[in-house]
Design a protein around this motif. Structure first.
Motif, mmCIF file in Angstrom:
data_model
loop_
_atom_site.group_PDB
_atom_site.id
_atom_site.type_symbol
_atom_site.label_atom_id
_atom_site.label_comp_id
_atom_site.label_asym_id
_atom_site.label_seq_id
_atom_site.Cartn_x
_atom_site.Cartn_y
_atom_site.Cartn_z
ATOM 1 N N ALA A 39 84.100 -60.150 46.408
ATOM 2 C CA ALA A 39 84.798 -61.133 45.582
ATOM 3 C C ALA A 39 85.606 -62.050 46.485
ATOM 4 C CB ALA A 39 85.713 -60.440 44.584
ATOM 5 N N LEU A 40 85.471 -63.347 46.280
ATOM 6 C CA LEU A 40 86.207 -64.328 47.061
ATOM 7 C C LEU A 40 87.102 -65.135 46.136
ATOM 8 C CD1 LEU A 40 83.277 -65.671 49.261
ATOM 9 C CD2 LEU A 40 84.988 -63.976 49.874
ATOM 10 N N PRO A 41 88.365 -65.379 46.523
ATOM 11 C CA PRO A 41 89.226 -66.201 45.677
ATOM 12 C C PRO A 41 88.710 -67.633 45.645
ATOM 13 C CG PRO A 41 90.285 -65.738 47.772
ATOM 14 C CD PRO A 41 89.012 -64.938 47.745
ATOM 15 N N LEU A 42 88.879 -68.285 44.511
ATOM 16 C CA LEU A 42 88.387 -69.642 44.341
ATOM 17 C C LEU A 42 89.517 -70.595 44.053
ATOM 18 C CD1 LEU A 42 85.350 -69.025 41.979
ATOM 19 C CD2 LEU A 42 85.295 -69.476 44.408
ATOM 20 N N ALA A 43 89.381 -71.794 44.547
ATOM 21 C CA ALA A 43 90.257 -72.870 44.115
ATOM 22 C C ALA A 43 89.535 -73.538 42.948
ATOM 23 C CB ALA A 43 90.467 -73.866 45.254
ATOM 24 N N TRP A 44 90.249 -73.784 41.850
ATOM 25 C CA TRP A 44 89.603 -74.382 40.688
ATOM 26 C C TRP A 44 89.291 -75.825 41.000
ATOM 27 C CZ3 TRP A 44 90.833 -78.372 37.291
ATOM 28 C CH2 TRP A 44 90.004 -78.454 36.180
ATOM 29 N N MET A 45 88.033 -76.219 40.830
ATOM 30 C CA MET A 45 87.622 -77.572 41.162
ATOM 31 C C MET A 45 87.181 -78.375 39.945
ATOM 32 S SD MET A 45 85.724 -77.147 44.804
ATOM 33 C CE MET A 45 85.540 -78.916 44.963
ATOM 34 N N GLY A 46 86.889 -77.731 38.822
ATOM 35 C CA GLY A 46 86.463 -78.480 37.642
ATOM 36 C C GLY A 46 85.051 -79.001 37.780
ATOM 37 N N PRO A 47 84.459 -79.507 36.692
ATOM 38 C CA PRO A 47 83.055 -79.874 36.702
ATOM 39 C C PRO A 47 82.721 -81.100 37.538
ATOM 40 C CG PRO A 47 84.052 -80.402 34.601
ATOM 41 C CD PRO A 47 85.076 -79.630 35.387
ATOM 42 N N ASP A 48 83.644 -82.032 37.715
ATOM 43 C CA ASP A 48 83.326 -83.264 38.425
ATOM 44 C C ASP A 48 84.110 -83.420 39.725
ATOM 45 O OD1 ASP A 48 81.506 -84.157 36.450
ATOM 46 O OD2 ASP A 48 83.209 -84.729 35.190
ATOM 47 N N ALA A 49 84.871 -82.405 40.127
ATOM 48 C CA ALA A 49 85.690 -82.493 41.336
ATOM 49 C C ALA A 49 84.814 -82.417 42.575
ATOM 50 C CB ALA A 49 86.720 -81.369 41.349
ATOM 51 N N ARG A 50 85.254 -83.112 43.625
ATOM 52 C CA ARG A 50 84.534 -83.075 44.891
ATOM 53 C C ARG A 50 85.466 -82.566 45.970
ATOM 54 N NH1 ARG A 50 81.115 -88.152 45.921
ATOM 55 N NH2 ARG A 50 81.468 -87.479 48.036
ATOM 56 N N LEU A 51 84.906 -81.816 46.905
ATOM 57 C CA LEU A 51 85.669 -81.264 48.016
ATOM 58 C C LEU A 51 86.067 -82.357 49.003
ATOM 59 C CD1 LEU A 51 86.631 -78.718 49.558
ATOM 60 C CD2 LEU A 51 84.380 -78.666 50.635
ATOM 61 N N ASP A 52 85.125 -83.232 49.324
ATOM 62 C CA ASP A 52 85.399 -84.247 50.335
ATOM 63 C C ASP A 52 86.200 -85.395 49.749
ATOM 64 O OD1 ASP A 52 83.201 -85.091 48.821
ATOM 65 O OD2 ASP A 52 82.302 -86.190 50.477
ATOM 66 N N GLU A 53 87.119 -85.911 50.551
ATOM 67 C CA GLU A 53 87.916 -87.063 50.169
ATOM 68 C C GLU A 53 87.528 -88.198 51.105
ATOM 69 O OE1 GLU A 53 92.037 -85.959 50.316
ATOM 70 O OE2 GLU A 53 91.716 -84.230 49.025
ATOM 71 N N GLU A 54 86.802 -89.180 50.586
ATOM 72 C CA GLU A 54 86.376 -90.304 51.417
ATOM 73 C C GLU A 54 87.559 -91.238 51.658
ATOM 74 O OE1 GLU A 54 83.631 -90.668 52.999
ATOM 75 O OE2 GLU A 54 82.393 -89.156 52.044
ATOM 76 N N PRO A 55 87.667 -91.832 52.822
ATOM 77 C CA PRO A 55 86.754 -91.601 53.940
ATOM 78 C C PRO A 55 87.122 -90.327 54.704
ATOM 79 C CG PRO A 55 88.362 -93.249 54.553
ATOM 80 C CD PRO A 55 88.648 -92.873 53.115
#
Length: 165
Positions: A39-55
């Protein structure tokens, strides 16, 4: 460097892509052995969230992430660019990174034909530490700050998994 395969079981909280928990295991790509799931802890990201922040196309613009990263959603856009991430290891140990294509309408939803993802791990002085295609595993890594670059020749979205032991 041995290729790594991530296998995860996700339990949805409700529709729309929300995840209550994720059980994951990493194993050599050619392994047929049963995998112990952790089991790994998760950060809640939601259905449309993205990990990368451009730029996030170079070291100075790297997206800061906390470990572990489990199914972090991001995109290479345009094809040929690099995405950079920065993270800290609190203690010495091993690091496993895996990237899998994520079919996303409008972002490379067709099967990939342009080759693997290119991964490069750097130390805090921006010196190369390890590299891989689709995955990389570093058995011994000192505590400290690191950068990870991810590239692909095509415009494509991906799921990023990073785990430190």
């Amino acid at each position: 460097m041995v290729g790594v395969v991530w296998r995860c079981i996700k339990k949805p909280l409700w529709g729309g892509g929300l995840v209550l928990f994720s059980l994951c295991a990493a194993a050599p790509a050619r392994s047929d052995a049963a995998l112990p799931l952790q089991a790994l802890p998760l950060a809640w990201m939601g259905p449309d969230a993205r990990l990368d922040e451009e730029p996030n196309d170079d070291f100075s613009q790297a997206t800061a992430v906390d470990l572990p990263v489990v199914d972090g959603s991001a995109c290479i856009d345009p094809g040929g660019e690099l995405d950079y991430y920065q993270f800290n290891l609190d203690h010495a140990g091993s690091l496993v990174v895996g990237v899998n294509e994520q079919p996303t309408p409008g972002y490379g939803s067709a099967p990939m034909t342009g080759g693997p993802f290119n991964l490069q791990l750097y130390d805090d002085a921006e010196r190369p530490v390890a590299q891989g295609s689709d995955s990389l595993e570093v058995p011994r890594l000192a505590s400290g700050s690191y950068y990870l670059s991810i590239g692909h020749v095509q415009q494509v979205c991906y799921l990023l998994n990073v785990y430190a032991e």
